[in-house]
Design an enzyme around this catalytic site. Structure first.
Site, PDB file in Angstrom:
ATOM      1  N   ILE A  47      -6.103   1.563  -7.963  1.00 12.43           N
ATOM      2  CA  ILE A  47      -5.120   2.502  -8.510  1.00 12.43           C
ATOM      3  C   ILE A  47      -3.767   2.232  -7.865  1.00 12.43           C
ATOM      4  O   ILE A  47      -3.681   1.869  -6.689  1.00 12.43           O
ATOM      5  CB  ILE A  47      -5.522   3.976  -8.298  1.00 12.43           C
ATOM      6  CG1 ILE A  47      -5.589   4.319  -6.809  1.00 12.43           C
ATOM      7  CG2 ILE A  47      -6.827   4.296  -8.989  1.00 12.43           C
ATOM      8  CD1 ILE A  47      -5.721   5.798  -6.533  1.00 12.43           C
ATOM      9  N   ASP A  48      -2.734   2.391  -8.655  1.00 13.01           N
ATOM     10  CA  ASP A  48      -1.359   2.304  -8.156  1.00 13.01           C
ATOM     11  C   ASP A  48      -0.818   3.728  -8.086  1.00 13.01           C
ATOM     12  O   ASP A  48      -0.918   4.484  -9.055  1.00 13.01           O
ATOM     13  CB  ASP A  48      -0.497   1.458  -9.097  1.00 13.01           C
ATOM     14  CG  ASP A  48      -1.052   0.053  -9.273  1.00 13.01           C
ATOM     15  OD1 ASP A  48      -1.521  -0.511  -8.269  1.00 13.01           O
ATOM     16  OD2 ASP A  48      -1.031  -0.466 -10.409  1.00 13.01           O
TER      17      ASP A  48
END
Length: 203
Positions: free
Chosen positions: A129-130
């Site tokens: 995830i960013d």
């Protein structure tokens, strides 16, 4: 005694090794195979390869180029970018990749995470995830293909991914990317205290 793992993260842009700042302005920094040879000598624990264009362009991973890189690596290699189904993941496993990193492909469904976990084991399924800080909603998951954040709680998303089979979480911080200013320890601590799988952080 706690011993941290050292895991270089290499960004690939059409077979070039690049560096970005806040996920923008990729600049050429060298040949990825030469970089792998350097990391072999440094005896790093693992290597992460991320194709930063595959999801944006809706293309599959560059299997031939990845195979060339993996053949030079003396450490386990994890690969992400453009992976949307189990067939693509299987091709990467067959050329020597040990972990499959799924980011954008999990935004609508965790099915590919589940498929990888069931076929190759949860240790091979990595949910990436960013995270980006927003003005009103705090830290949210960022989609680099649309440049928008997802309307879901970050920890809820991560926990759903783990329940779906992810054996490791990889977190990258958009606002810290490429700046060399250190990690976002508050968010890292919050996530790590609420999950029971390994957490790898970047940015």
């Amino acid at each position: 005694m706690y011993l941290p793992r050292v895991i270089p993260c290499l960004l690939l842009d059409e077979q070039r090794l690049v560096k970005t700042q806040k996920f923008a302005s990729p600049s050429y920094v060298g040949d990825p195979i030469n970089a792998v040879k350097i990391f072999n000598e440094l005896e790093v624990d693992e290597l992460i390869l991320l194709d930063i264009q595959a999801s944006k362009k809706n293309t599959e991973p560059d299997y031939e180029h990845i195979s060339e890189i993996v053949s030079e690596a003396f450490m386990p290699v994890a690969v992400g970018g453009g992976i949307k189904n189990i067939d693509q993941a299987a091709k990467l496993i067959n050329i020597g990749v040990e972990k499959i990193i799924v980011n954008t492909g999990a935004h609508k469904s965790f099915q590919v995470i589940t498929d990888i976990s069931q076929r190759f084991g949860s240790q091979s399924a990595v949910l990436a995830i960013d995270i980006k800080k927003t003005f009103l909603a705090g830290y949210k998951i960022y989609d680099h293909t649309t440049k928008k954040t997802l309307p879901i709680d970050t920890l809820t998303f991560i926990q759903n991914g783990i329940r779906s089979g992810a054996g490791e979480i990889f977190v990258n911080f958009v606002d810290n990317d490429g700046l060399g200013g250190g990690y976002n320890y508050d968010v890292i601590t919050y996530i790590s205290q609420n999950i029971e799988v390994p957490l790898v952080v970047c940015g």
